[in-house]
Design an enzyme around this catalytic site. Structure first.
Site, mmCIF file in Angstrom:
data_model
loop_
_atom_site.group_PDB
_atom_site.id
_atom_site.type_symbol
_atom_site.label_atom_id
_atom_site.label_comp_id
_atom_site.label_asym_id
_atom_site.label_seq_id
_atom_site.Cartn_x
_atom_site.Cartn_y
_atom_site.Cartn_z
ATOM 1 N N SER A 1 0.925 -1.388 -0.060
ATOM 2 C CA SER A 1 0.046 -0.051 -0.084
ATOM 3 C C SER A 1 0.829 1.384 -0.217
ATOM 4 C CB SER A 1 -1.115 0.141 1.126
ATOM 5 O OG SER A 1 -0.342 -0.199 2.513
ATOM 6 N N HIS B 1 -1.778 -8.733 2.072
ATOM 7 C CA HIS B 1 -1.324 -7.508 2.416
ATOM 8 C C HIS B 1 -2.756 -7.204 3.654
ATOM 9 C CE1 HIS B 1 0.282 -3.702 3.638
ATOM 10 N NE2 HIS B 1 -0.296 -3.114 2.260
ATOM 11 N N HIS C 1 5.862 -12.637 7.666
ATOM 12 C CA HIS C 1 6.083 -11.103 7.162
ATOM 13 C C HIS C 1 7.361 -11.054 6.422
ATOM 14 C CE1 HIS C 1 6.815 -6.606 7.161
ATOM 15 N NE2 HIS C 1 5.227 -6.751 7.707
ATOM 16 N N ARG D 1 3.367 -4.422 16.769
ATOM 17 C CA ARG D 1 1.931 -4.033 16.474
ATOM 18 C C ARG D 1 0.967 -5.030 17.260
ATOM 19 N NH1 ARG D 1 1.658 -2.789 10.207
ATOM 20 N NH2 ARG D 1 2.727 -4.850 10.761
ATOM 21 N N ASP E 1 -2.018 -8.217 11.765
ATOM 22 C CA ASP E 1 -3.546 -8.738 11.663
ATOM 23 C C ASP E 1 -3.801 -9.968 12.398
ATOM 24 O OD1 ASP E 1 -3.806 -6.789 9.239
ATOM 25 O OD2 ASP E 1 -2.295 -8.039 8.115
HETATM 26 C C1 LIG Z 1 3.243 -11.751 4.754
HETATM 27 C C2 LIG Z 1 3.525 -12.799 3.657
HETATM 28 C C3 LIG Z 1 3.016 -12.533 2.346
HETATM 29 C C4 LIG Z 1 5.174 -12.767 3.447
HETATM 30 O O1 LIG Z 1 5.585 -13.441 2.364
HETATM 31 P P1 LIG Z 1 7.214 -13.677 2.128
HETATM 32 O O2 LIG Z 1 8.146 -12.679 2.322
HETATM 33 O O3 LIG Z 1 7.162 -14.295 0.649
HETATM 34 O O4 LIG Z 1 7.400 -14.750 3.094
HETATM 35 P P2 LIG Z 1 8.544 -15.904 3.270
HETATM 36 O O5 LIG Z 1 9.705 -15.387 2.591
HETATM 37 O O6 LIG Z 1 8.672 -16.348 4.761
HETATM 38 O O7 LIG Z 1 7.879 -17.204 2.583
HETATM 39 C C5 LIG Z 1 8.410 -18.379 2.265
HETATM 40 C C6 LIG Z 1 7.348 -19.602 2.105
HETATM 41 O O8 LIG Z 1 6.661 -19.408 3.247
HETATM 42 C C7 LIG Z 1 5.174 -19.382 2.784
HETATM 43 N N1 LIG Z 1 4.830 -18.798 3.884
HETATM 44 C C8 LIG Z 1 4.919 -17.580 4.355
HETATM 45 N N2 LIG Z 1 4.312 -17.117 5.368
HETATM 46 C C9 LIG Z 1 3.161 -18.090 5.456
HETATM 47 C C10 LIG Z 1 1.988 -18.485 6.260
HETATM 48 N N3 LIG Z 1 1.490 -17.572 7.087
HETATM 49 N N4 LIG Z 1 1.361 -19.519 6.083
HETATM 50 C C11 LIG Z 1 1.766 -20.457 5.220
HETATM 51 N N5 LIG Z 1 2.880 -20.338 4.352
HETATM 52 C C12 LIG Z 1 3.445 -19.052 4.648
HETATM 53 C C13 LIG Z 1 5.181 -18.408 1.521
HETATM 54 O O9 LIG Z 1 4.033 -18.480 0.987
HETATM 55 C C14 LIG Z 1 6.213 -18.978 0.880
HETATM 56 O O10 LIG Z 1 5.781 -20.399 0.161
HETATM 57 P P3 LIG Z 1 6.474 -20.701 -1.268
HETATM 58 O O11 LIG Z 1 7.834 -20.881 -1.131
HETATM 59 O O12 LIG Z 1 5.777 -22.171 -1.359
HETATM 60 O O13 LIG Z 1 5.977 -19.653 -2.055
HETATM 61 C C15 LIG Z 1 3.444 -14.167 3.899
HETATM 62 O O14 LIG Z 1 4.194 -14.470 5.395
HETATM 63 C C16 LIG Z 1 1.890 -14.449 4.109
HETATM 64 O O15 LIG Z 1 1.439 -14.899 3.274
HETATM 65 N N6 LIG Z 1 1.241 -14.438 5.472
HETATM 66 C C17 LIG Z 1 -0.032 -14.647 5.612
HETATM 67 C C18 LIG Z 1 -0.651 -13.519 5.022
HETATM 68 C C19 LIG Z 1 -0.614 -12.235 6.194
HETATM 69 O O16 LIG Z 1 -0.856 -12.332 7.292
HETATM 70 N N7 LIG Z 1 -0.429 -10.963 5.353
HETATM 71 C C20 LIG Z 1 -0.417 -9.937 6.507
HETATM 72 C C21 LIG Z 1 1.210 -9.388 6.390
HETATM 73 S S1 LIG Z 1 1.228 -7.996 7.636
#
Ligand SMILES: CC(C)(COP(=O)(O)OP(=O)(O)OC[C@H]1O[C@@H](n2cnc3c(N)ncnc32)[C@H](O)[C@@H]1OP(=O)(O)O)[C@@H](O)C(=O)NCCC(=O)NCCS
Length: 466
Positions: A274, A304, A350, A359, A405
């Site tokens: 965002s 997000h 994250h 937070r 969240d």
């Molecule tokens: C926030 C987020 C998008 C960050 O993504 P990122 O920087 O790619 O995170 P990572 O490097 O740790 O990801 C590595 C792997 O772990 C997975 N992973 C990360 N968080 C995960 C979660 N909460 N549940 C399941 N799998 C998760 C990713 O999807 C990725 O899988 P892949 O290699 O098969 O594509 C991710 O942690 C997520 O999807 N969280 C859940 C949604 C969420 O809470 N979003 C709000 C963020 S403030």
């Protein structure tokens, strides 16, 4: 009983032109002589412009590090590539707003009630000026926002023409775009205003938009969930308290929760979707309405901001399947099943943070104080003991700890705001404080249009194949 309910959306007042706001520094003092935000800001800008010039001149050619192929194809993770002044995220410690942690904000920013949560108006002052405001300065911001808060009738009509089941985030984006016709920046640009004055018009738009967002959000809430029975703004309440009030919530705990919520969701440095989107679109000199609406369309993504809605859905599903007090083994199996079905566990992980999000901790502290026995709070606390371990075992997740969240929905549910599809709108209202404050600085510093270099797979293959 809310005495100020004002009838159905369709009966709302007709269109009214936005009051003309001079781009001069006429709003320099509030009625009682307190320096205004704009005056304070205008005094700071020349010094920061010189600072940036010197930085460029002295260090402009120095390297900030290597960019690997992984970084280029991995969502630009870790590439330091933008200037963002309002906040900075440390992977281990979490967010600092102009150098202040969340507990420091809570200790230093003026509150509505003694010892209470910070007023987001104070945070806005801090984000814009880098200085902690006095109580009088915060009161002046509250008043300035109240003066600017009128929502033109056409915005209500635009919203009213949308289906009742349009997602609240879609309504927010549409509502903000409807406000764009009142942009001072767009008008100033068309008039040929000199670029050194851009920041002033962007400030006017940003303050107008921040002022109008609580009412816009409350209308979206009331038309979507409360039969369109709108509630007039409270005549004296603060910005965040008024948001809760216009949604239909007056409990003092709920007002404090809203002040805290609006403070902590405001900014998370510049690279998140965002913030970066708002920054990118603003760099094309799209006005604050256009750039913030674009940012909100990014916030509406489930990875997000929409994650706060998804967390609640996931918790509700968990409770429906396992009952309100599931044991740890049952929860562990539920988390494993979520992963096995190819979904993420919302509220965990994250892109930058590597520890529990402060937070999250702030909201947990609030819940411990105001709702210690609330079953949903207990469930979320129990998840903390199970989810990180299960996520950690996958071996691929860089941060198995909860983010902002994971906890926000608990607080909203407790106070009766049970409609989870609305939650991201509350996040979005708060996010305006950070991204628009930075937007003012981006124009004041004359930051250029963003244009990173893209690559093709072929180009990468050729580059690294002997
Ligand atoms: C926030 C987020 C998008 C960050 O993504 P990122 O920087 O790619 O995170 P990572 O490097 O740790 O990801 C590595 C792997 O772990 C997975 N992973 C990360 N968080 C995960 C979660 N909460 N549940 C399941 N799998 C998760 C990713 O999807 C990725 O899988 P892949 O290699 O098969 O594509 C991710 O942690 C997520 O999807 N969280 C859940 C949604 C969420 O809470 N979003 C709000 C963020 S403030």
């Amino acid at each position: 009983m809310l005495a100020q309910a004002v009838g159905k959306l369709g009966l709302a007042a007709g269109a009214q032109a936005l009051p003309a706001v001079s781009l001069s520094l006429s709003r320099c003092f509030s009625a009682d002589g307190v320096d205004t935000l704009k005056k304070t800001l205008s005094e700071l800008i020349p010094e920061q412009q010189e600072r940036l010039k010197a930085l460029k001149k002295t260090h402009g050619a120095k390297s900030l590090g290597d960019v690997t192929v992984d970084m280029a194809i991995g969502g630009m993770r870790g590439i330091p590539g933008m200037l963002w002044e309002t906040s900075l995220l440390d992977p281990e410690e979490g967010i600092r707003f102009r150098g202040l942690s969340i507990p420091e904000l809570q200790a230093q920013l003026p509150a509505a009630v003694p010892g209470g949560q910070p007023l987001p108006e104070g945070l806005l002052w801090l984000l814009l000026t880098g200085k902690v405001p006095t109580k009088e300065q915060v009161t002046a911001v509250t008043e300035e926002l109240r003066e600017r808060s009128h929502l033109p009738g056409h915005v209500k009509r635009v919203l009213n023409s949308m289906p009742d089941d349009a997602h609240p985030m879609t309504q927010l984006s549409v509502g903000v775009l409807a406000l764009q016709s009142g942009s001072h920046f767009a008008a100033a640009y068309t008039r040929g205003t000199h670029k050194t004055k851009y920041w002033q018009a962007v400030y006017e738009d940003s303050m107008d938009l921040i002022a109008k967002l609580p009412q816009l959000a409350a209308i979206i809430y009331r038309r979507t969930y409360k039969n369109g029975d709108l509630i007039h703004p409270h005549p004296t309440m603060d910005w965040a308290g008024n948001l809760a009030f216009m949604m239909g919530y007056e409990n003092p705990g709920c007002l404090e929760m809203m002040r805290m919520y609006q403070t902590i969701h405001s900014d998370h440095e510049g690279g998140n979707v965002s913030a970066h989107t708002t920054h990118l679109v603003g760099s094309a000199l799209s006005d604050p309405y256009l750039s913030y609406a674009a940012g909100m369309n990014g916030l509406a993504g489930p990875l997000h901001g929409l994650a706060n809605q998804e967390v609640l859905r996931w918790l509700k599903d968990l409770t429906a399947k396992l009952g309100p007090n599931p044991d740890k083994e049952a929860v562990r199996k539920y988390v494993e099943d979520t992963l096995a079905s190819g979904k993420v566990v919302p509220g965990y992980g994250h892109a930058v943070l590597r520890k529990t999000d402060p937070r999250y901790t702030c909201q947990r502290d609030f819940a411990s104080r105001y709702m210690p026995e609330y079953p949903l709070f207990k469930l979320v606390s129990n998840l903390y003991e199970v989810v990180p371990e299960v996520l950690g075992k996958t071996g691929k997740i860089k941060n198995p700890w909860p983010n902002v969240d994971a906890h926000s929905g608990v607080l909203l549910q407790y106070y009766g705001i049970t409609e989870e599809n609305f939650y991201t709108v509350l996040f979005g209202v708060s996010r305006a404080l950070g991204v628009l404050a930075q937007g003012v600085w981006s124009r004041a510093l004359g930051l250029p249009i963003e244009r990173p270099k893209s690559l093709t797979m072929e180009m990468l293959e050729k580059k690294f194949t002997a």
